[in-house]
Design an enzyme around this catalytic site. Structure first.
Site, short mmCIF file in Angstrom:
data_model
loop_
_atom_site.label_atom_id
_atom_site.label_comp_id
_atom_site.label_asym_id
_atom_site.label_seq_id
_atom_site.Cartn_x
_atom_site.Cartn_y
_atom_site.Cartn_z
N PHE A 58 31.10 43.12 40.34
CA PHE A 58 32.24 42.80 39.46
C PHE A 58 32.87 44.12 39.02
O PHE A 58 32.93 44.47 37.85
CB PHE A 58 31.80 41.99 38.23
CG PHE A 58 31.01 40.74 38.54
CD1 PHE A 58 31.66 39.56 38.86
CD2 PHE A 58 29.61 40.76 38.49
CE1 PHE A 58 30.93 38.40 39.14
CE2 PHE A 58 28.89 39.61 38.75
CZ PHE A 58 29.53 38.41 39.08
N CYS A 114 30.25 39.49 28.45
CA CYS A 114 31.34 39.64 27.48
C CYS A 114 31.74 38.27 26.91
O CYS A 114 32.84 38.11 26.40
CB CYS A 114 32.52 40.37 28.07
SG CYS A 114 33.19 39.60 29.54
N1 SAH Z 1 33.21 46.46 35.64
C1 SAH Z 1 34.63 46.51 35.43
C2 SAH Z 1 35.17 45.28 34.72
C3 SAH Z 1 34.83 43.98 35.40
S1 SAH Z 1 35.79 42.63 34.88
C4 SAH Z 1 34.98 47.77 34.66
O1 SAH Z 1 34.10 48.45 34.16
O2 SAH Z 1 36.17 48.09 34.59
C5 SAH Z 1 35.25 41.38 35.93
C6 SAH Z 1 35.71 41.50 37.38
O3 SAH Z 1 35.01 40.49 38.12
C7 SAH Z 1 37.18 41.23 37.63
O4 SAH Z 1 37.72 42.35 38.30
C8 SAH Z 1 37.22 40.00 38.56
O5 SAH Z 1 38.18 40.14 39.61
C9 SAH Z 1 35.84 40.00 39.15
N2 SAH Z 1 35.27 38.71 39.55
C10 SAH Z 1 35.29 37.54 38.88
N3 SAH Z 1 34.52 36.61 39.50
C11 SAH Z 1 33.99 37.23 40.59
C12 SAH Z 1 33.10 36.82 41.63
N4 SAH Z 1 32.56 35.60 41.65
N5 SAH Z 1 32.76 37.73 42.56
C13 SAH Z 1 33.28 38.98 42.54
N6 SAH Z 1 34.10 39.43 41.58
C14 SAH Z 1 34.46 38.57 40.62
#
Ligand code: SAH
Length: 390
Positions: free
Chosen positions: A224, A333
């Site tokens: 993510f 979160c």
């Molecule tokens: N770690 C990042 C913030 C992550 S926010 C930082 O530090 O900036 C969560 C992210 O998860 C988003 O970019 C979204 O596109 C992604 N996401 C949501 N569901 C997902 C899934 N099932 N598999 C992969 N990515 C996912």
């Protein structure tokens, strides 16, 4: 404007809530409202006593947002004073970045108002009728204090619909480019303030990225990843980095950010993390450091059970993929999932993964996103740094 003469009577339950340090009154605790959308109102208790001044919403379930408790009225000067304090507080934090949160709503006593700084620009959000109505004045106060090159209102979050407000994005002051370069520690990122998630970056994880970098080593999986915040911050200490995100735009940004920062060993994969974790496990792969930073799985109370099973699944798989001695940085979160509930579900995952795990650090959102002591839900971002002993 009817302004300060508007009056709302709240039930004794509502009065108790304010007295216990909570800044919100729900609609069900409003006995009588002689006020219009977005008014600054005098809150009156069941026995006619003034219990505070607040912003009124005629649509949201959150009918009143406290500005000042007790009989003290809210003067025009209050807004500027509160902005000054919020800005001064950030100055004391020695933030090693050009992007951070300047105003965090209730925790800065300007309820439902968010201001993020991205270098010479500000990105703000007005999340209630009361703030929306005062946006022009607040913008002027920000310009007087910070003289930014531009201010963008990212008023597109869905919560605005609960206030009967439209979702829109517009420039409030100066000009705001499509892409802003910011620095976090030694890394630079290109931010899209118009379309990026939240206001462009996940600023609330900045300090957790710095903390996690102390432990990172070997082979890293950043799940993510969004635009690669953790992947980049941890990459200099790792031999190989795999960043995974579902969003095509995010993956393109991870690649561009890795290249810009000279981190050739960062790979980005556009994958669903749930599938990718299963696939990595099937192939018998191992990692020395894993970051799990999913979106809020529980957006409301009803979603909590399903969210907990989601957290359990990704943590279980991550702990299996982790080599002994490796580190797991695991986050939630969801404000509806307490730290205790989150830690509990991660503990169950460890038991099921037959992993012995120690807690290295228990962390929260960065200090520029303060938590209110009397409002537990404001502690929304939980981050555990764990070590797999065996
Ligand atoms: N770690 C990042 C913030 C992550 S926010 C930082 O530090 O900036 C969560 C992210 O998860 C988003 O970019 C979204 O596109 C992604 N996401 C949501 N569901 C997902 C899934 N099932 N598999 C992969 N990515 C996912």
């Amino acid at each position: 404007m009817r302004g300060a003469e508007s009056e709302v009577t709240v039930s004794s339950r509502g009065e108790d809530r304010i007295r216990s340090g909570h800044p919100w009154i729900y609609r069900s605790d409003v006995v009588k409202a002689d006020a219009e959308a977005g008014d600054l109102v005098r809150m009156v208790g069941a026995r006619g006593r003034t219990i505070g001044h607040a912003l009124y919403s005629d649509r949201s379930e959150i009918a009143l947002r406290l500005l000042t408790p007790g009989a003290e009225p809210v003067t025009d000067a209050v807004w500027g004073e509160r902005l000054d304090r919020a800005i001064r507080f950030r100055e004391t934090l020695s933030i090693d970045a050009t992007a951070y949160r300047l105003v965090h709503g209730e925790a800065d006593r300007i309820p439902s108002f968010v201001v993020d700084r991205y270098g010479d620009y500000l990105v703000l959000q007005a999340l209630s009728q009361g703030i929306d109505r005062r946006l022009k004045e607040l913008t002027t106060l920000l310009v007087e204090r910070l003289n930014p090159a531009g201010i963008l209102a990212r008023n597109d979050p869905r919560v605005r619909l609960l206030e009967g407000l439209e979702r829109r994005v517009d420039v409030q002051h100066g000009t705001v480019p499509e892409s802003i370069e910011v620095r976090e520690g030694r890394f630079t990122f290109q931010v899209d303030p118009y379309r990026g998630q939240k206001t462009g970056l996940f600023l609330d994880q900045r300090e957790n990225r710095v903390a996690a970098a102390q432990y990172a080593r070997g082979r890293l999986l950043d799940a993510f990843s969004y635009n690669g915040g953790f992947a980049l911050a941890l990459a200099p200490r790792c031999d190989e980095v795999i960043a995974v995100d579902l969003s095509e735009d995010a993956v393109a940004r991870i690649r561009a950010n890795a290249e810009r920062n000279g981190l050739g060993h960062v790979q980005a994969r556009m994958m669903n993390v749930f599938d990718e974790l299963r696939e990595l496990e099937r192939r018998g792969e191992r990692f020395d450091t894993i970051v799990l930073d999913p979106p809020a799985f529980a957006k409301n109370k009803a979603a909590v059970p399903k969210a907990l099973s989601g957290y359990k699944e990704i943590n279980l798989r991550a702990l299996k993929l982790l080599s002994p001695g490796g580190y797991l940085v695991t986050c939630s979160c969801s404000y509806n999932v307490s730290e205790a509930a989150f830690a509990d579900v991660v503990a169950q995952a460890a038991v099921d993964a037959h992993a012995e795990v120690s807690v290295v650090e228990r962390r929260m959102q960065g200090r520029d996103h303060p938590v209110l002591l009397t409002v537990p839900e404001t502690f929304y971002l939980k981050c555990l740094i764990l070590r797999k002993l065996a």
